[in-house]
Design a protein around this motif. Structure first.
Motif, PDB file in Angstrom:
ATOM      1  N   UNK A 156       0.801  -1.224   0.000  1.00 20.90           N
ATOM      2  CA  UNK A 156       0.000   0.000   0.000  1.00 20.90           C
ATOM      3  C   UNK A 156       0.826   1.262   0.000  1.00 20.90           C
ATOM      4  N   UNK A 157       2.162   1.120  -0.139  1.00 18.06           N
ATOM      5  CA  UNK A 157       3.045   2.278  -0.093  1.00 18.06           C
ATOM      6  C   UNK A 157       2.981   3.135  -1.342  1.00 18.06           C
ATOM      7  N   UNK A 158       3.463   4.377  -1.211  1.00 18.89           N
ATOM      8  CA  UNK A 158       3.503   5.323  -2.319  1.00 18.89           C
ATOM      9  C   UNK A 158       4.958   5.722  -2.579  1.00 18.89           C
ATOM     10  N   UNK A 159       5.265   6.172  -3.794  1.00 18.99           N
ATOM     11  CA  UNK A 159       6.635   6.560  -4.111  1.00 18.99           C
ATOM     12  C   UNK A 159       7.229   7.563  -3.129  1.00 18.99           C
ATOM     13  N   UNK A 160       6.403   8.495  -2.640  1.00 22.46           N
ATOM     14  CA  UNK A 160       6.921   9.526  -1.738  1.00 22.46           C
ATOM     15  C   UNK A 160       7.441   8.924  -0.429  1.00 22.46           C
ATOM     16  N   UNK A 161       7.011   7.697  -0.102  1.00 17.86           N
ATOM     17  CA  UNK A 161       7.487   7.059   1.123  1.00 17.86           C
ATOM     18  C   UNK A 161       8.979   6.725   1.049  1.00 17.86           C
ATOM     19  N   UNK A 162       9.524   6.696  -0.168  1.00 15.93           N
ATOM     20  CA  UNK A 162      10.918   6.302  -0.351  1.00 15.93           C
ATOM     21  C   UNK A 162      11.863   7.490  -0.501  1.00 15.93           C
ATOM     22  N   UNK A 163      11.317   8.692  -0.565  1.00 13.38           N
ATOM     23  CA  UNK A 163      12.142   9.842  -0.944  1.00 13.38           C
ATOM     24  C   UNK A 163      13.239  10.172   0.048  1.00 13.38           C
ATOM     25  N   UNK A 164      13.136   9.682   1.268  1.00 13.14           N
ATOM     26  CA  UNK A 164      14.220   9.910   2.224  1.00 13.14           C
ATOM     27  C   UNK A 164      15.356   8.915   2.014  1.00 13.14           C
ATOM     28  N   UNK A 165      15.111   7.858   1.225  1.00  9.46           N
ATOM     29  CA  UNK A 165      16.112   6.813   1.017  1.00  9.46           C
ATOM     30  C   UNK A 165      16.737   6.860  -0.371  1.00  9.46           C
ATOM     31  N   UNK A 166      15.891   7.012  -1.387  1.00  8.75           N
ATOM     32  CA  UNK A 166      16.370   6.969  -2.766  1.00  8.75           C
ATOM     33  C   UNK A 166      15.725   8.093  -3.570  1.00  8.75           C
ATOM     34  N   UNK A 167      16.363   8.395  -4.689  1.00  6.27           N
ATOM     35  CA  UNK A 167      15.768   9.351  -5.616  1.00  6.27           C
ATOM     36  C   UNK A 167      14.620   8.662  -6.348  1.00  6.27           C
ATOM     37  N   UNK A 168      13.542   9.404  -6.560  1.00  4.14           N
ATOM     38  CA  UNK A 168      12.331   8.829  -7.147  1.00  4.14           C
ATOM     39  C   UNK A 168      11.850   9.719  -8.294  1.00  4.14           C
ATOM     40  N   UNK A 169      11.432   9.095  -9.368  1.00  4.65           N
ATOM     41  CA  UNK A 169      10.782   9.806 -10.473  1.00  4.65           C
ATOM     42  C   UNK A 169       9.332   9.325 -10.520  1.00  4.65           C
ATOM     43  N   UNK A 170       8.430  10.180 -10.072  1.00  4.72           N
ATOM     44  CA  UNK A 170       6.993   9.896 -10.077  1.00  4.72           C
ATOM     45  C   UNK A 170       6.275  11.202 -10.364  1.00  4.72           C
ATOM     46  N   UNK A 171       5.023  11.162 -10.832  1.00  5.41           N
ATOM     47  CA  UNK A 171       4.294  12.403 -11.118  1.00  5.41           C
ATOM     48  C   UNK A 171       4.219  13.309  -9.897  1.00  5.41           C
ATOM     49  N   UNK A 172       4.444  14.581 -10.107  1.00  2.81           N
ATOM     50  CA  UNK A 172       4.394  15.551  -9.008  1.00  2.81           C
ATOM     51  C   UNK A 172       3.119  16.384  -9.147  1.00  2.81           C
ATOM     52  N   UNK A 173       1.999  15.678  -9.134  1.00  9.30           N
ATOM     53  CA  UNK A 173       0.704  16.335  -9.300  1.00  9.30           C
ATOM     54  C   UNK A 173      -0.246  15.843  -8.218  1.00  9.30           C
ATOM     55  N   UNK A 174      -1.133  16.733  -7.799  1.00 13.29           N
ATOM     56  CA  UNK A 174      -2.104  16.367  -6.768  1.00 13.29           C
ATOM     57  C   UNK A 174      -2.973  15.210  -7.244  1.00 13.29           C
ATOM     58  N   UNK A 175      -3.080  14.189  -6.392  1.00  8.77           N
ATOM     59  CA  UNK A 175      -3.930  13.048  -6.703  1.00  8.77           C
ATOM     60  C   UNK A 175      -3.342  12.075  -7.692  1.00  8.77           C
ATOM     61  N   UNK A 176      -2.080  12.295  -8.145  1.00  6.63           N
ATOM     62  CA  UNK A 176      -1.458  11.396  -9.111  1.00  6.63           C
ATOM     63  C   UNK A 176      -0.038  11.111  -8.635  1.00  6.63           C
ATOM     64  N   UNK A 177       0.175   9.924  -8.105  1.00  7.65           N
ATOM     65  CA  UNK A 177       1.468   9.594  -7.505  1.00  7.65           C
ATOM     66  C   UNK A 177       2.276   8.591  -8.318  1.00  7.65           C
ATOM     67  N   UNK A 178       1.685   7.997  -9.352  1.00 11.79           N
ATOM     68  CA  UNK A 178       2.408   7.050 -10.206  1.00 11.79           C
ATOM     69  C   UNK A 178       2.051   7.307 -11.666  1.00 11.79           C
ATOM     70  N   UNK A 179       2.897   6.823 -12.545  1.00 11.10           N
ATOM     71  CA  UNK A 179       2.620   6.877 -13.987  1.00 11.10           C
ATOM     72  C   UNK A 179       1.726   5.697 -14.365  1.00 11.10           C
TER      73      UNK A 179
END
Length: 485
Positions: A156-179
């Protein structure tokens, strides 16, 4: 699929084998423009909009065969395939989608290389769904990607949960967290934007082009030279960011030697790097080594000679007898201190070719006499005349050699259908490869004699004369033949 190694190994001693051609397998073919040297595709395969498996899957992105830098200096195209489950019927394929984001190197790392320093990071050496990287050729055993490291993410995790550990490329839009890819096929992700890449699911194209006057040109006017080089660069950008990604094949069929081409690649960095080089009027064929297509300097690697082609030309050929026949022409046509014949190649670099430069005043008579001299020696050879102006080229080569014959050999090596092969040129020298069954392009700056030849051909649209010159004309020709994509 095709594999040049089926016909010619690194030592040139392999044999041709029967091949089974199949269509592109139903899958998600994803190309990613990035500056990261290593990155991981984190994804969930969907059916009817719902994940088949709630867990995030991971797949190490591989290097593509492209030399392009799509997002600036040092960037590259990475690639991955996510296959559909086995047994999916054709009518059900569009029910599948792909939800994903990209995971890059560790945050705070000293380089772009992944590091196993975090306790929440594990090796990604196996593919849970059995997918493989695009680098695998047909017939090779499946290879697991190089072990790399990725951060774990709960179902149930989201890409933003990893941003403290690794660099992430995911949509930076409200309500859209993955491609999201809505159906299988070819796709590109570049600068946060997803675009369709339908070229990937079409058969590859083989483009065989002349170099001088077609791909590159020289002009004394600096402004004109600037535009010429721009056209060469435009072709390079198209080829590397589209055709090369889709496994198309670039062949240069040139009067230059291999050494001269390597020098030209150094002088003209905007010139697209070929996969294959045909030299010396089709008597030599060279391949860029496997794995050298991207990010390796083609001017320092050892190009692989197709020794099976050379061995084919050995039978019935005698260089000394060919030199003797050509040498007789000097006694006949260079009398009274008037030079009508010159040596170009005595077979020292190209042992299956003897080349002369002949003044047009004696050309027809010389060719007749040369044919007689060859027949007298029972040589398995042919005479090829080419060029323009007051001095023409006369080549004595094996009867099986020639620009078109060598191209046909390469076409069969790669298994590309005739209708997907294109030839392009600007001078009468190129008639040797334009005058075949393949779609052909005469570029807009072509010599008058070639244009006249073009208008004399009842080719039913097989040959096009472009409006644009040089490399821009090659692109126009591909488009008019329906092979630009």
């Amino acid at each position: 699929m095709y594999d040049r190694r089926e016909a010619t190994g690194s030592n040139g001693n392999a044999a041709l084998v029967n091949k089974v051609r199949v269509g592109v397998a139903p899958a998600f073919y994803l190309f990613y423009a990035t500056g990261w040297k290593h990155c991981t595709l984190m994804y969930k395969l969907l059916k009817d909009g719902q994940p088949i498996d709630p867990e995030w899957q991971h797949l190490a992105m591989d290097d593509s065969p492209s030399r392009a830098e799509p997002s600036g200096e040092g960037s590259r195209w990475k690639q991955a395939i996510v296959a559909l489950p086995a047994g999916v019927m054709e009518q059900d394929r569009d029910k599948y989608g792909l939800q994903f984001f990209m995971q890059g190197p560790q945050v705070g790392g000293s380089s772009d290389r992944d590091s196993p320093s975090s306790t929440s990071i594990k090796a990604a050496a196996t593919l849970k769904d059995g997918s493989t990287g695009m680098g695998r050729q047909s017939g090779e055993p499946a290879q697991l990607p190089e072990a790399r490291w990725h951060a774990c993410l709960s179902a149930g995790g989201k890409p933003e949960d990893l941003k403290s550990q690794v660099k992430v490329d995911a949509p930076d839009k409200a309500g859209k967290t993955t491609y999201l890819l809505r159906w299988p096929g070819g796709w590109k992700l570049q600068n946060g934007t997803i675009t369709k890449f339908n070229t990937m699911i079409k058969p590859p194209v083989l483009l065989c082009s002349d170099i001088d006057g077609t791909m590159v040109n020289e002009h004394t006017d600096k402004k004109e030279q600037f535009w010429m080089d721009n056209r060469t660069k435009e072709f390079q950008e198209y080829w590397e960011s589209s055709a090369a990604l889709a496994r198309s094949v670039l062949v240069y069929n040139t009067g230059r030697s291999k050494g001269q081409l390597i020098w030209l690649l150094k002088e003209k960095p905007m010139l697209a790097v070929p996969d294959v080089l045909i030299t010396a009027v089709g008597t030599k064929i060279w391949y860029l080594p496997d794995g050298m297509r991207a990010f390796q300097d083609p001017t320092v690697v050892d190009w692989i000679e197709d020794t099976r082609w050379s061995e084919r030309l050995d039978e019935g050929w005698d260089l000394q007898q060919a030199l003797s026949a050509a040498g007789e022409m000097f006694k006949v046509f260079n009398r009274d201190a008037v030079e009508h014949v010159k040596w170009l190649d005595k077979g020292e670099e190209h042992p299956h070719r003897v080349a002369l430069q002949v003044n047009t005043q004696v050309l027809d008579e010389l060719v007749d006499r040369l044919l007689t001299a060859i027949d007298k020696r029972q040589l398995q050879s042919r005479i090829i005349t080419s060029g323009a102006g007051d001095w023409r080229y006369v080549d004595v080569v094996h009867k099986l050699a020639g620009k078109l014959e060598a191209l046909e050999w390469v076409r069969q090596v790669y298994g590309v259908p005739v209708e997907r092969c294109v030839t392009a040129g600007d001078s009468c020298n190129d008639i040797l490869m334009l005058d075949g069954k393949m779609p052909a392009v005469v570029v807009g700056n072509a010599q008058e004699e070639l244009v006249s030849w073009y208008h004399e051909q009842n080719d039913r649209g097989r040959i096009v004369l472009t409006d644009k010159p040089e490399a821009a004309g090659v692109l126009e020709g591909l488009a008019r033949h329906g092979l630009y994509g």
